[in-house]
Design an enzyme around this catalytic site. Structure first.
Site, PDB file in Angstrom:
ATOM      1  N   GLY A 254     -46.585  -1.073 -96.530  1.00 30.46           N
ATOM      2  CA  GLY A 254     -45.898   0.213 -96.614  1.00 30.46           C
ATOM      3  C   GLY A 254     -46.531   1.176 -97.593  1.00 30.46           C
TER       4      GLY A 254
ATOM      5  N   GLY B  39     -43.133  -3.136 -97.543  1.00 36.17           N
ATOM      6  CA  GLY B  39     -41.729  -2.974 -97.202  1.00 36.17           C
ATOM      7  C   GLY B  39     -40.916  -4.123 -97.766  1.00 36.17           C
TER       8      GLY B  39
ATOM      9  CG  ASP C  23     -45.985  -1.945 -90.101  1.00 34.92           C
ATOM     10  OD1 ASP C  23     -46.624  -2.305 -91.106  1.00 34.92           O
ATOM     11  OD2 ASP C  23     -44.733  -1.829 -90.095  1.00 34.92           O
TER      12      ASP C  23
ATOM     13  CD  GLU D 193     -49.393  -5.544 -93.010  1.00 42.60           C
ATOM     14  OE1 GLU D 193     -48.929  -4.674 -93.767  1.00 42.60           O
ATOM     15  OE2 GLU D 193     -50.625  -5.700 -92.844  1.00 42.60           O
TER      16      GLU D 193
END
Length: 347
Positions: free
Chosen positions: A114, A65, A145, A137
């Site tokens: 992402g 992201g 996520d 992350e």
């Protein structure tokens, strides 16, 4: 709409091509919205038999992201624009997970964060010699996520816990070996694969026909150690297990874990444990949105991005600085329900 996502047709195949090469196709809110619109349109179009997700020029597939956008949001608007990004990104992830038509993701190149969220829901996940897969992350104070809790918790032998905590990078052979990829194709065969799929040939037969035997998966040699040391549900036990092992491999992984955000590591462990109790992917995304909404504005995220992306000194000052400092109550608060009007919901 944005020109950072391109769409085209090749026969029965609708192709979504990520087109933000200078950022290794990292996702923005507008890119997520454009992909949602395209997927919804393709779902209603009877002439579309399959959706292919790829990258345009550059080192693709997708580096994650827009981390700088998220950091600015944390520092400047209390997380408002960051939460908006997560809302749309997670809706895109869920749309792909529940999509009625087959999806083929070509994980050619960097597939992180992402990018994992785009590839893992796909019916067919194609790795190549360029694939570099990771969920890094914990190194920036975030957490795995985009459905990472669902995918990683269900990998064999605690491989997912190793990926989540250590941010380990897998090549294409390792992705195939662990089930993160369904096929391994040479880069040179991708064009033919897309053409033949678009012409209506069976997807499975095309990918199997063009697949080649990958190199030996390097992670295979370490699977027993991963299963043993990452078997625990607390960060303290995992660290203690690695400390008690005098092998070079354990020393290397211990040193790696000590660079990660203790908060992020504890969040990841609880996330993977909780995920196995959830009944649907929508429940997963609702849980992850609660986590994201909160960790976005906690100190470790802005500090982690500063250290890794902005200043590049790779010396984050985590807060809390030690696993002991991250209390069970603090982790429970990150997972608590949001106000009813703030909860995530699918399209």
């Amino acid at each position: 709409m944005t020109d950072e996502v391109l769409t085209r047709r090749e026969g029965a195949a609708a192709i979504i091509s990520l087109n933000r090469p200078k950022a290794i196709h990292a996702l923005t809110t507008a890119m997520c919205e454009t992909m949602i619109e395209a997927l919804q349109a393709f779902a209603q179009d009877d002439s579309v038999g399959v959706v292919i997700i790829e990258h345009a020029e550059g080192r693709g597939f997708c580096a994650g992201g827009d981390i700088n956008l998220l950091r600015r949001s944390a520092l400047e608007d209390g997380g408002i624009s960051g939460r908006r990004f997560f809302l749309h990104e997670y809706r895109l992830n869920h749309l792909l997970f529940t999509y009625a038509k087959p999806v083929v993701a070509f994980m050619d190149g960097i597939t992180m964060g992402g990018g994992v969220g785009l590839a893992q829901p796909a019916t067919y996940r194609v790795a190549t010699e360029n694939t570099r897969f990771a969920m890094p992350e914990t190194g920036i104070g975030l957490f795995p996520d985009v459905g990472g809790g669902w995918y990683l918790s269900r990998l064999p032998g605690r491989i997912g816990h190793f990926l989540a905590l250590a941010g380990a990078r897998f090549d294409g052979a390792e992705c195939l070996h662990t089930g993160l990829a369904t096929h391994y194709l040479p880069v040179s065969a991708q064009g033919e694969a897309k053409r033949r799929i678009g012409e209506g040939e069976g997807i499975e037969s095309v990918l199997s026909d063009l697949a080649e035997v990958p190199p030996e998966a390097k992670v295979a040699a370490n699977e027993a150690q991963i299963a043993r040391h990452f078997a625990f549900d607390t960060l303290e036990e995992i660290l203690a297990s690695l400390e008690a092992d005098d092998s070079d491999w354990a020393a290397k992984e211990l040193a790696t874990l000590r660079t990660k955000s203790p908060q992020a590591c504890k969040v990841a462990l609880r996330e993977l444990a909780e995920s196995l109790t959830l009944e649907s992917f929508a429940d997963e995304m609702a849980m992850e949105y609660r986590i994201a909404a909160r960790v976005l504005v906690l100190p470790d995220f802005a500090e982690g991005v500063r250290a890794v992306i902005v200043d590049k000194d790779n010396a984050p000052a985590w807060n809390p600085a030690t696993p002991k400092g991250v209390t069970d109550a603090a982790i429970a608060a990150i997972f608590a329900p949001l106000a009813p009007t703030e909860e995530w919901n699918p399209l």
